[in-house]
Design an enzyme around this catalytic site. Structure first.
Site, PDB file in Angstrom:
ATOM      1  N   GLU A  64      -5.796  -5.838   0.467  1.00  0.00           N
ATOM      2  CA  GLU A  64      -5.972  -5.908  -1.105  1.00  0.00           C
ATOM      3  C   GLU A  64      -4.563  -5.339  -1.808  1.00  0.00           C
ATOM      4  O   GLU A  64      -4.687  -4.583  -2.480  1.00  0.00           O
ATOM      5  CB  GLU A  64      -7.256  -5.156  -1.597  1.00  0.00           C
ATOM      6  CG  GLU A  64      -8.626  -5.470  -1.145  1.00  0.00           C
ATOM      7  CD  GLU A  64      -9.861  -4.936  -1.851  1.00  0.00           C
ATOM      8  OE1 GLU A  64      -9.857  -3.659  -1.769  1.00  0.00           O
ATOM      9  OE2 GLU A  64     -10.407  -5.425  -2.692  1.00  0.00           O
ATOM     10  N   HIS A  65      -3.598  -5.894  -1.397  1.00  0.00           N
ATOM     11  CA  HIS A  65      -2.419  -5.863  -2.062  1.00  0.00           C
ATOM     12  C   HIS A  65      -1.433  -7.015  -1.451  1.00  0.00           C
ATOM     13  O   HIS A  65      -1.872  -8.113  -0.982  1.00  0.00           O
ATOM     14  CB  HIS A  65      -1.778  -4.672  -1.295  1.00  0.00           C
ATOM     15  CG  HIS A  65      -1.559  -4.589   0.161  1.00  0.00           C
ATOM     16  ND1 HIS A  65      -2.499  -3.763   0.859  1.00  0.00           N
ATOM     17  CD2 HIS A  65      -0.886  -5.135   1.162  1.00  0.00           C
ATOM     18  CE1 HIS A  65      -2.096  -4.087   1.890  1.00  0.00           C
ATOM     19  NE2 HIS A  65      -1.262  -4.692   2.390  1.00  0.00           N
TER      20      HIS A  65
END
Ligand code: T46
Length: 148
Positions: A64-65
Site C-alpha cells: 500500500e505505497h
C-alpha cells in the site's frame, strides 16, 4: 530508466512494470534451481534483497505505497499471493503462484499484496538501500504524484 524485460505470456498493462523470468534448472531427483542475475534477467543492479515471510491467510494486506525512485522485482518464492498494481491510470492484479516469474515494481507504481497462502514467502530485490523518504504511503498524494 528503460527496463529491458524478458516478457513472458503474462501481459502487464500498468506503467513501469513487467515480468521477469528466472533461469531454471529443473531436477526431479534433487530439486530445482532458479537463478536471479542483476542486469541479466533482473534488469537493474541489485543493492538490497529482503524477504517477507511467515505470512498467512489471516494477514490481510502489505505494501500500500509507491516509490518515487526505487525499482524492485518481486518473487513469490513459496505459496501464493495476489499483487495489485496501480499506475494512477490503470490497475491490474496478478495472482503469483510461480516462484520463477517475478514482477517489476518500478517507480511511481502503487502496489499492495493480499490473499497470502499459509506458506507464502516473498523475495524482493531492489536497486537501492532502504530510504523512508522514497515512499509515498498516502494514496491521494500518490494520485497527485502520478499526474505529474
Ligand atoms: C515494498 C513492498 C513490496 C527497513 O527498515 N528496511 C527495509 O529494507 C524494508 C523493506 C523495510 N524496513 C522497515 C520499514 C518499516 O518500518 O520495515 C518496516 C516494515 O516495512 P513496510 O511496512 O514498508 O513493509 P511492506 O511489506 O508493506 O512493504 C515492503 C517494502 O517496505 C516496500 O519497499 O515495495 O514490501
Amino acid at each position: 530508466m528503460t527496463l529491458k524485460l524478458i516478457l513472458t505470456g503474462m501481459k502487464i498493462k500498468v506503467k513501469n512494470s513487467g515480468v521477469v523470468k528466472l533461469q531454471l534448472y529443473k531436477d526431479a531427483k534433487r530439486g530445482n534451481l532458479a537463478i536471479i542475475e542483476a542486469m541479466k534477467n533482473v534488469p537493474f543492479a541489485i543493492k538490497r534483497a529482503y524477504l517477507i515471510h511467515k505470512l498467512s491467510k489471516k494477514i490481510k494486506v502489505r505494501g500500500e505505497h509507491a516509490h518515487k525512485k526505487l525499482t524492485q522485482a518481486m518473487f513469490c518464492v513459496s505459496g501464493s499471493c495476489t499483487l495489485h498494481l496501480d499506475d494512477g491510470q490503470n490497475r491490474q492484479s496478478v495472482r503469483m503462484t510461480d516462484s520463477t516469474h517475478g514482477i517489476i515494481l518500478g517507480r511511481g507504481l502503487w502496489h499492495s499484496m493480499t490473499d497470502f497462502s499459509d506458506d507464502c514467502a516473498i523475495l524482493i530485490v531492489a536497486d537501492d538501500y532502504y530510504k523512508e523518504s522514497d515512499y509515498i504511503r498516502d494514496y491521494q498524494k500518490f494520485l497527485k504524484y502520478a499526474k505529474r
